[in-house]
Write a protein that holds these residues in place. Sequence first.
Motif, PDB file in Angstrom:
ATOM      1  N   PRO A 314      -6.133  46.809  24.210  1.00  0.00           N
ATOM      2  CA  PRO A 314      -6.837  47.601  25.240  1.00  0.00           C
ATOM      3  C   PRO A 314      -7.746  46.760  26.121  1.00  0.00           C
ATOM      4  N   LEU A 315      -7.188  45.723  26.721  1.00  0.00           N
ATOM      5  CA  LEU A 315      -7.906  44.899  27.689  1.00  0.00           C
ATOM      6  C   LEU A 315      -7.253  45.071  29.057  1.00  0.00           C
ATOM      7  N   GLU A 316      -8.063  44.932  30.084  1.00  0.00           N
ATOM      8  CA  GLU A 316      -7.543  45.065  31.445  1.00  0.00           C
ATOM      9  C   GLU A 316      -6.575  43.927  31.737  1.00  0.00           C
ATOM     10  N   GLY A 317      -5.358  44.265  32.083  1.00  0.00           N
ATOM     11  CA  GLY A 317      -4.358  43.253  32.393  1.00  0.00           C
ATOM     12  C   GLY A 317      -4.275  42.967  33.879  1.00  0.00           C
ATOM     13  N   TYR A 318      -3.205  42.331  34.267  1.00  0.00           N
ATOM     14  CA  TYR A 318      -3.005  41.996  35.669  1.00  0.00           C
ATOM     15  C   TYR A 318      -2.160  43.086  36.344  1.00  0.00           C
ATOM     16  N   PRO A 319      -2.406  43.340  37.626  1.00  0.00           N
ATOM     17  CA  PRO A 319      -1.604  44.356  38.344  1.00  0.00           C
ATOM     18  C   PRO A 319      -0.129  43.988  38.333  1.00  0.00           C
ATOM     19  N   ASP A 320       0.713  45.001  38.487  1.00  0.00           N
ATOM     20  CA  ASP A 320       2.158  44.774  38.478  1.00  0.00           C
ATOM     21  C   ASP A 320       2.599  43.878  39.619  1.00  0.00           C
ATOM     22  N   GLU A 321       1.825  43.886  40.720  1.00  0.00           N
ATOM     23  CA  GLU A 321       2.223  43.088  41.882  1.00  0.00           C
ATOM     24  C   GLU A 321       2.053  41.586  41.643  1.00  0.00           C
ATOM     25  N   VAL A 322       1.283  41.210  40.631  1.00  0.00           N
ATOM     26  CA  VAL A 322       1.027  39.789  40.377  1.00  0.00           C
ATOM     27  C   VAL A 322       2.231  39.176  39.674  1.00  0.00           C
ATOM     28  N   LYS A 323       2.683  38.089  40.172  1.00  0.00           N
ATOM     29  CA  LYS A 323       3.781  37.368  39.541  1.00  0.00           C
ATOM     30  C   LYS A 323       3.293  36.765  38.227  1.00  0.00           C
ATOM     31  N   LYS A 324       3.999  37.035  37.155  1.00  0.00           N
ATOM     32  CA  LYS A 324       3.567  36.550  35.841  1.00  0.00           C
ATOM     33  C   LYS A 324       4.776  36.375  34.936  1.00  0.00           C
ATOM     34  N   LYS A 325       4.548  35.601  33.902  1.00  0.00           N
ATOM     35  CA  LYS A 325       5.602  35.355  32.922  1.00  0.00           C
ATOM     36  C   LYS A 325       5.025  35.549  31.533  1.00  0.00           C
ATOM     37  N   GLU A 326       5.874  36.087  30.661  1.00  0.00           N
ATOM     38  CA  GLU A 326       5.423  36.409  29.312  1.00  0.00           C
ATOM     39  C   GLU A 326       5.712  35.258  28.355  1.00  0.00           C
ATOM     40  N   TYR A 327       4.727  34.952  27.482  1.00  0.00           N
ATOM     41  CA  TYR A 327       4.857  33.882  26.499  1.00  0.00           C
ATOM     42  C   TYR A 327       4.380  34.387  25.137  1.00  0.00           C
ATOM     43  N   GLY A 328       4.684  33.618  24.137  1.00  0.00           N
ATOM     44  CA  GLY A 328       4.200  33.898  22.789  1.00  0.00           C
ATOM     45  C   GLY A 328       3.526  32.681  22.193  1.00  0.00           C
ATOM     46  N   SER A 329       2.623  32.895  21.268  1.00  0.00           N
ATOM     47  CA  SER A 329       1.932  31.790  20.600  1.00  0.00           C
ATOM     48  C   SER A 329       1.503  32.234  19.216  1.00  0.00           C
ATOM     49  N   LYS A 330       1.243  31.274  18.351  1.00  0.00           N
ATOM     50  CA  LYS A 330       0.770  31.532  16.996  1.00  0.00           C
ATOM     51  C   LYS A 330      -0.472  30.695  16.726  1.00  0.00           C
ATOM     52  N   VAL A 331      -1.354  31.245  15.918  1.00  0.00           N
ATOM     53  CA  VAL A 331      -2.610  30.581  15.571  1.00  0.00           C
ATOM     54  C   VAL A 331      -2.670  30.435  14.060  1.00  0.00           C
ATOM     55  N   ILE A 332      -2.999  29.254  13.591  1.00  0.00           N
ATOM     56  CA  ILE A 332      -3.189  28.976  12.168  1.00  0.00           C
ATOM     57  C   ILE A 332      -4.651  28.585  11.970  1.00  0.00           C
ATOM     58  N   MET A 333      -5.424  29.459  11.348  1.00  0.00           N
ATOM     59  CA  MET A 333      -6.868  29.253  11.220  1.00  0.00           C
ATOM     60  C   MET A 333      -7.185  28.304  10.061  1.00  0.00           C
ATOM     61  N   TYR A 334      -8.153  27.423  10.303  1.00  0.00           N
ATOM     62  CA  TYR A 334      -8.672  26.538   9.266  1.00  0.00           C
ATOM     63  C   TYR A 334     -10.057  26.984   8.806  1.00  0.00           C
ATOM     64  N   LEU A 335     -10.856  27.520   9.720  1.00  0.00           N
ATOM     65  CA  LEU A 335     -12.160  28.080   9.363  1.00  0.00           C
ATOM     66  C   LEU A 335     -12.035  29.600   9.280  1.00  0.00           C
TER      67      LEU A 335
END
Length: 739
Positions: A314-335
């Motif tokens: 539930p965060l404000e995203g970018y408008p549909d008119e904005v050119k964007k590309k979708e990516y994925g990432s993973k986080v491995i926590m040490y602390l």
Amino acid sequence: MSGKMDKLDLSAVLLYGFGFLLIWEWLRPLDELTDTDNIEVFIIFLVIAFASSIFQLGRALQFFIKSFYILYAIHRFYFEGSFFSLSWVGSLLADIKVNIGLLFSQDYQQLTNVFRTILFFVLLWLMVYLIHYWLLNRRRIFLFFLMTIIYITVLDTFTAYEGNGAIVRTVVAGFAVMGMLTFFRLSGRESAGEGKWYIRKWAAALAGMIAFSTAVGFAAPKAEPIWPDPVPFLKSLNENAGSGTGGVSRIGYGANDSRLGGPFLPDNTIVFRADAETRHYWRVETKDVYTGKGWILSEIVNGGVGFTYDDPVPLEGYPDEVKKKEYGSKVIMYLEYPHLVYPQGVKQILAQGQVSFRLNTATEKIQAMEPWNEPAVLDKYGFVYDQPAFKLEELRWANGSDYGGTDEEFIKRYTQLPESLPSRVKDLANEIAGEKENWYDKARAIENYFDRSEFTYDQKDVAVPRNNEDYVDQFLFDTKTGYCDNFSTSMVVMLRSLGIPARWVKGYTHGELKSFGDGDSKKKLYEITNNNAHSWVEAYFPNLGWIPFEPTKGFTNNIQIDYETTSNPSNNPASPGSSQNDPNNPDRQNKLEDIDSIPKQVKAETSVLKKFTLFFKKEWKKLAVGVAALIGAVWFAYSKRGRWLPYYLIYRYKLTQKDEQFGKAYLTLLKQLQRYGLPRQDGQTLRNYAGYVDSFFSTREMGKLTSRYEHFLYRREMPEGTWKETKELWENLIKKTIS
């Protein structure tokens, strides 16, 4: 008898009164040197604690009164609603649980203000107990008096605190207490100390001595200091000391930003590693109120907006008119942090287990939550996020003439500035960007302003503003030396002075690239340490949302700009990549379902200490109940030892038949009689003591037993069968001590 009790009560009131004044001197500097407010609340707690001791309330009642006051104060400071509704207790317990985990992981900078306040109350509670012990039990206070003098003199020397009056007050109170305690010790050994005339004589002499020494101290001429000021000398020896009055901190993420400035020490501790397709900053939280010294929040949100990995973030995203590309990432926590780190533009979060997520709407900090609504600490999690490419003409659309229907309260919140902000800060912002026609060009002009040669990035020689100085004003016009907090805060303040909504963002930079993905994988492995902790700027453009800016010298903004122009950007069709925004897109699921496929080289080995910490966090309630039950059982057994200990002693010596045990058994009997309340006086012979015991119990058994022991003691020999003959006498005496 009543007169003696009155004198004792009056003496206790006087002693506690002066003890209270000494502790008060420890609190006075906090209001001036720290961000601690409402000092009067802590002073009232001291009054309650001392009054409870003066009126000799029961321990259970004292514990209840003090605990009730602490809970009421915590509720008043940090929670909303009725105190007696108890709906806030769950949040308090969850906060305590998280902070206990932070204590075990030695991450003290993350401790919340709620937990810090509780610890401060506990510290005051312990100090009152120590005062009670030193005054009434030990009858000595010199050590605490000396520590108070040292505390005040150190603050007077190395900080802006003026300790002249504090020294006088401490000396008067300390001398008065030591004089009274000396009188009580002497009167306890000398019969002459029983008369009222003797007490008045002592009191008059003590008051006269204190008054005379204080008057001489004020009237006597003051010589110039023999030694030079030690502060510059000590700073010259410490290469990590800054030019401000603040102490040296270790770099890393911290929750308290109300007083910025001062030097930092580097810290290479790994916070997390990220398997990501693109290089980007990692957000943690934002703050919106600039005070002139640092950042605080305009509102405290307890709880937040809940969602699961099936729901969009539930965060404000970018408008549909904005050119964007979708990516994925993973986080491995040490602390083990209770919050998540995430990229801007995050749309979905995935984690193992039955966890959900909670977004704090005031800070945009995201926490993972257990099913029983308590914070969870995740080892790894993944994201789906958008990376936009803004068109330059879209960025230049906002010029301040139209906020695009943006809420006035929103604009007011993110253009807030303190009334004490020097006017030359606003003048400088207008000089830099006042002639620009749109918000983006104004922001870029201010961002580029910090690339000038007169600004220097430094983590060591960084000043702390004095009480009458503004943090941004000092950096822009005086020092021009600092790190990310200086640069980012200054840019936010200047943007706001131009009417551009802006906020301060905290998190981490992209970190260090460690390796590339295997085969056709486009992902790269980044390592983020405490040295990558960072702050930057986000400005709000009504047509685009929050846009990041990077004013810190030596750092680069990752924003992508598409310089292609169109005749009507508002009608620009969605980019080909926007089809990936469909939540049911199989490609998105492929990005998230491999959360377990972590590169082998980044799997952290779980140490024994970490396992214990995780176990403690999950089972701390059961452990607390078990420890409390064990302590209760030990206390109950100890308090009832008069009933069971004699049986244990009888059983212990009953099985032995050796005559050598007689001497040990007799000494054990003496200790047991002392526990029972029949102590042997100093200098009292064994035979005389035996007669006293026999007269108390109306027997002759102790005399017979003592006669046998003296025979053994002086002749160093024991006739055969002595223990067998005396065992019954010994057991009879032991049984008489059962209570």
